[in-house]
Design a protein around this motif. Structure first.
Motif, PDB file in Angstrom:
ATOM      1  N   GLY A  83     -57.906  -9.043 -53.235  1.00  0.00           N
ATOM      2  CA  GLY A  83     -57.636 -10.396 -52.781  1.00  0.00           C
ATOM      3  C   GLY A  83     -58.943 -11.144 -52.556  1.00  0.00           C
ATOM      4  N   ALA A  84     -58.826 -12.462 -52.477  1.00  0.00           N
ATOM      5  CA  ALA A  84     -59.991 -13.269 -52.118  1.00  0.00           C
ATOM      6  C   ALA A  84     -60.502 -12.840 -50.748  1.00  0.00           C
ATOM      7  CB  ALA A  84     -59.613 -14.744 -52.107  1.00  0.00           C
ATOM      8  N   ASP A  85     -59.596 -12.369 -49.907  1.00  0.00           N
ATOM      9  CA  ASP A  85     -59.986 -11.979 -48.550  1.00  0.00           C
ATOM     10  C   ASP A  85     -61.091 -10.921 -48.548  1.00  0.00           C
ATOM     11  OD1 ASP A  85     -58.203 -13.735 -47.418  1.00  0.00           O
ATOM     12  OD2 ASP A  85     -56.644 -12.230 -47.062  1.00  0.00           O
ATOM     13  N   ALA A 181     -59.162 -21.267 -53.725  1.00  0.00           N
ATOM     14  CA  ALA A 181     -57.855 -20.607 -53.828  1.00  0.00           C
ATOM     15  C   ALA A 181     -56.801 -21.503 -54.480  1.00  0.00           C
ATOM     16  CB  ALA A 181     -57.390 -20.166 -52.439  1.00  0.00           C
ATOM     17  N   TYR A 182     -56.920 -22.831 -54.272  1.00  0.00           N
ATOM     18  CA  TYR A 182     -55.868 -23.744 -54.744  1.00  0.00           C
ATOM     19  C   TYR A 182     -56.306 -24.648 -55.884  1.00  0.00           C
ATOM     20  CZ  TYR A 182     -53.815 -22.081 -50.478  1.00  0.00           C
ATOM     21  OH  TYR A 182     -53.318 -21.259 -49.513  1.00  0.00           O
ATOM     22  N   VAL A 183     -57.458 -24.357 -56.466  1.00  0.00           N
ATOM     23  CA  VAL A 183     -58.067 -25.319 -57.390  1.00  0.00           C
ATOM     24  C   VAL A 183     -57.178 -25.641 -58.593  1.00  0.00           C
ATOM     25  CG1 VAL A 183     -59.358 -23.644 -58.804  1.00  0.00           C
ATOM     26  CG2 VAL A 183     -60.302 -25.935 -58.416  1.00  0.00           C
ATOM     27  N   HIS A 204     -62.131 -17.169 -55.984  1.00  0.00           N
ATOM     28  CA  HIS A 204     -60.790 -17.429 -56.534  1.00  0.00           C
ATOM     29  C   HIS A 204     -59.845 -16.292 -56.163  1.00  0.00           C
ATOM     30  CE1 HIS A 204     -61.635 -20.402 -60.107  1.00  0.00           C
ATOM     31  NE2 HIS A 204     -62.133 -20.843 -58.969  1.00  0.00           N
ATOM     32  N   THR A 205     -58.552 -16.563 -56.320  1.00  0.00           N
ATOM     33  CA  THR A 205     -57.555 -15.533 -56.031  1.00  0.00           C
ATOM     34  C   THR A 205     -56.455 -15.509 -57.092  1.00  0.00           C
ATOM     35  OG1 THR A 205     -55.848 -14.828 -54.464  1.00  0.00           O
ATOM     36  CG2 THR A 205     -56.299 -17.173 -54.532  1.00  0.00           C
ATOM     37  N   PHE A 206     -55.852 -14.358 -57.274  1.00  0.00           N
ATOM     38  CA  PHE A 206     -54.651 -14.246 -58.127  1.00  0.00           C
ATOM     39  C   PHE A 206     -53.388 -14.493 -57.294  1.00  0.00           C
ATOM     40  CE2 PHE A 206     -55.389 -12.311 -62.423  1.00  0.00           C
ATOM     41  CZ  PHE A 206     -56.777 -12.357 -62.412  1.00  0.00           C
ATOM     42  N   SER A 207     -53.534 -14.768 -55.995  1.00  0.00           N
ATOM     43  CA  SER A 207     -52.357 -14.827 -55.119  1.00  0.00           C
ATOM     44  C   SER A 207     -51.605 -16.145 -55.170  1.00  0.00           C
ATOM     45  CB  SER A 207     -52.767 -14.599 -53.667  1.00  0.00           C
ATOM     46  OG  SER A 207     -53.326 -13.332 -53.508  1.00  0.00           O
ATOM     47  N   LYS A 208     -52.235 -17.194 -55.651  1.00  0.00           N
ATOM     48  CA  LYS A 208     -51.589 -18.499 -55.582  1.00  0.00           C
ATOM     49  C   LYS A 208     -51.147 -18.887 -56.995  1.00  0.00           C
ATOM     50  CE  LYS A 208     -52.543 -18.101 -51.270  1.00  0.00           C
ATOM     51  NZ  LYS A 208     -53.797 -18.328 -50.603  1.00  0.00           N
ATOM     52  N   SER A 209     -51.959 -19.633 -57.749  1.00  0.00           N
ATOM     53  CA  SER A 209     -51.499 -20.118 -59.057  1.00  0.00           C
ATOM     54  C   SER A 209     -51.160 -18.990 -60.025  1.00  0.00           C
ATOM     55  CB  SER A 209     -52.568 -21.015 -59.672  1.00  0.00           C
ATOM     56  OG  SER A 209     -53.788 -20.313 -59.802  1.00  0.00           O
TER      57      SER A 209
HETATM   58  C1  LIG Z   1     -54.492 -17.434 -49.755  1.00  0.00           C
HETATM   59  C2  LIG Z   1     -55.927 -17.718 -49.464  1.00  0.00           C
HETATM   60  C3  LIG Z   1     -56.900 -16.724 -49.528  1.00  0.00           C
HETATM   61  C4  LIG Z   1     -56.544 -15.283 -49.658  1.00  0.00           C
HETATM   62  O1  LIG Z   1     -56.160 -14.911 -50.845  1.00  0.00           O
HETATM   63  P1  LIG Z   1     -55.858 -13.379 -51.173  1.00  0.00           P
HETATM   64  O2  LIG Z   1     -56.378 -13.300 -52.549  1.00  0.00           O
HETATM   65  O3  LIG Z   1     -54.374 -13.236 -51.073  1.00  0.00           O
HETATM   66  O4  LIG Z   1     -56.606 -12.514 -50.221  1.00  0.00           O
HETATM   67  C5  LIG Z   1     -58.214 -17.062 -49.320  1.00  0.00           C
HETATM   68  N1  LIG Z   1     -58.573 -18.319 -49.039  1.00  0.00           N
HETATM   69  C6  LIG Z   1     -57.675 -19.295 -48.933  1.00  0.00           C
HETATM   70  C7  LIG Z   1     -58.112 -20.659 -48.594  1.00  0.00           C
HETATM   71  C8  LIG Z   1     -56.326 -19.020 -49.137  1.00  0.00           C
HETATM   72  O5  LIG Z   1     -55.424 -19.971 -48.981  1.00  0.00           O
END
Ligand SMILES: *Cc1c(COP(=O)(O)O)cnc(C)c1O
Length: 352
Positions: A83-85, A181-183, A204-209
Motif C-alpha cells: 500500500g501507499a501507507d 492517491a487520487y490523481v 501512488h496507490t493501487f487502492s483507489k483508481s
Molecule cells: C487511501 C490513501 C492512502 C493509502 O493507500 P493504501 O495504498 O491503501 O495504503 C494513502 N494516502 C492517501 C491520501 C489515501 O487516501
C-alpha cells in the motif's frame, strides 16, 4: 491486565481506519473503487502466478517494468510497498528524524501524524485557508520536509503542478512528498518533475483508481538517489513485502488499461451527478477532483447524518475534527449507489 509496551511507544495514537464491515452495506466510507478488477485482469494474474512454494520476487520486477513504461520512468526510479501507507512510512523513516521535522496541512490524510509519531518526527500542521484550499505560499522556503496530498483528502481540492513546483524550488534541501492517491480522478501528476528535482517523492496507490485496496500495493516514484535510500529501509524491514499473488494480479490490472479508463470515467460521471443532486438538496459540497466529496448541510448535524445513514445501510466517513465536524466524506460508488444514498438522505431530512 499488565502492559509491557515500551516507554517509547506507550503514548502512540494509532491511525483509525474507516470501518470495514461485511454485509449488505453500501460502502462509501474508505474511497474504494466501486468496480472490482476485471475478469481479464484476474485471469492474467492466475495464469502468470509464480509458484507459491518459492519466494516472491523482492524487486517486483515485472510490475515495475510495466509502471516504468506507463509513467515514462526507469525501474530504479520506483519502489513498491504494501500500500501507499508502507511507502509513506518508509519515507518518514528514511528522510526524517528529531532534527529533520515535517509539515503537512491541518486537514489532510490522518496517517501522516501517526507516521510522524511512531518515528519520533516532530510535525507542524499548516492550516488550510478558510475555503479549505492549500495556500502554496505557506510552504515557501519552510525548510522542513513537506507532505502534501494532491488532490487533497478529505477536501478533494487540487494544486496545479506549477504550484507544487514553486514549493519544490523554494525547499531544495528538504524532501517534498506528494501523495497522489487520487490523481487519476482529475488531478495532474507531478511525476515528470522527478528528473528536475532530486528532493521530490511522488506516492501512488493501487487502492483507489486501480481497484485493488484489498491487494495492498502502492509505490513511490522519485530520482534514483531517493529510491536507493528508500530501498535501504525496505530491505532492512520487509524485503519480501509484496506477495506473488499481489504482484500477479497487479500485473493483470496494469495490462488492462481499459478497465482503469472506464472505471475512472464512470466514477467521475457519478461524482458530478451526485454533487449536483446533493447541492439541490441544500448541501454545501466541495468541488472534488477525487472519488469522494466532502459535504455538509445546515439542516442536519454531520455526526447525526453519519449515524442515520448507517442505520439505513450506508457507510460514509465522519471525522471528529473541529474544522470539518459538520461534514461527511462520501466516496463515489456506482451511479445507482449514489441514487440510493440521495434517497436515504432525503428520507433523513424529512425525519423518516
Ligand atoms: C487511501 C490513501 C492512502 C493509502 O493507500 P493504501 O495504498 O491503501 O495504503 C494513502 N494516502 C492517501 C491520501 C489515501 O487516501
Amino acid at each position: 491486565m499488565r502492559s509491557f509496551i515500551s516507554n517509547r511507544q506507550k503514548n502512540l495514537e494509532p491511525y483509525v481506519p474507516g470501518q470495514q464491515l461485511a454485509g449488505s452495506f453500501i460502502k462509501l466510507n474508505t474511497n474504494e473503487l466501486a468496480y472490482p478488477p476485471s475478469a481479464k485482469a484476474l485471469e492474467f494474474g492466475y495464469n502468470n502466478l509464480r509458484p507459491l512454494n518459492i519466494y516472491n520476487d523482492t524487486e517486483c520486477s515485472l510490475v515495475k517494468e510495466k509502471l516504468a513504461e506507463i509513467y515514462d520512468v526507469e525501474t530504479d526510479e520506483i519502489i513498491m510497498g504494501l500500500g501507499a501507507d508502507e511507502v509513506l512510512n518508509f519515507c518518514f523513516i528514511a528522510f526524517m528524524d528529531e532534527k529533520s521535522p515535517v509539515v503537512f496541512p491541518d486537514i489532510t490524510y490522518g496517517f501522516y501524524k501517526t507516521f510522524a509519531d511512531i518515528n519520533r518526527v516532530p510535525y507542524e500542521e499548516i492550516p488550510l485557508k478558510e475555503d479549505f484550499t492549500i495556500d502554496p505560499k505557506d510552504y515557501m522556503s519552510i525548510n522542513k520536509n513537506i507532505v502534501i496530498t494532491n488532490p487533497n483528502a478529505p477536501t478533494g481540492f487540487a494544486l496545479d503542478v506549477s504550484q507544487i513546483e514553486e514549493i519544490l524550488k523554494s525547499n531544495p534541501d528538504n524532501v517534498v512528498i506528494i501523495d497522489e492517491a487520487y490523481v487519476d480522478f482529475g488531478g495532474e501528476s507531478c511525476i515528470p518533475l522527478i528528473r528536475k528535482y532530486d528532493n521530490l517523492v511522488v506516492v501512488h496507490t493501487f487502492s483507489k483508481s486501480r481497484g485493488m485496496a484489498g491487494g495492498r500495493l502502492g509505490y513511490a516514484i522519485a530520482c534514483k538517489g531517493l529510491i536507493k535510500d528508500l530501498n535501504t529501509i525496505k530491505n532492512s524491514m520487509d524485503p519480501y513485502n509484496i506477495s506473488s499473488l499481489t504482484q500477479a494480479v497487479a500485473l493483470g490490472i496494469l495490462n488492462d488499461p481499459e478497465y482503469l479508463k472506464e472505471s475512472v470515467e464512470k466514477t467521475i460521471e457519478a461524482r458530478e451527478f451526485f454533487k449536483d443532486a446533493l447541492r439541490k438538496l441544500g448541501f454545501e459540497v466541495l468541488d472534488s477532483k477525487t472519488n469522494f466529496v466532502l459535504a455538509k448541510s445546515d439542516k442536519i448535524d454531520g455526526k447525526t447524518l453519519n449515524i442515520k445513514l448507517k442505520e439505513k445501510g450506508v457507510l460514509v466517513r465522519y471525522f471528529n475534527v473541529e474544522r470539518i465536524k459538520q461534514y461527511n466524506r462520501i466516496s463515489i460508488g456506482t451511479k445507482k449507489d449514489m441514487q440510493t444514498v440521495l434517497e436515504k438522505i432525503e428520507e433523513i431530512l424529512k425525519g423518516e
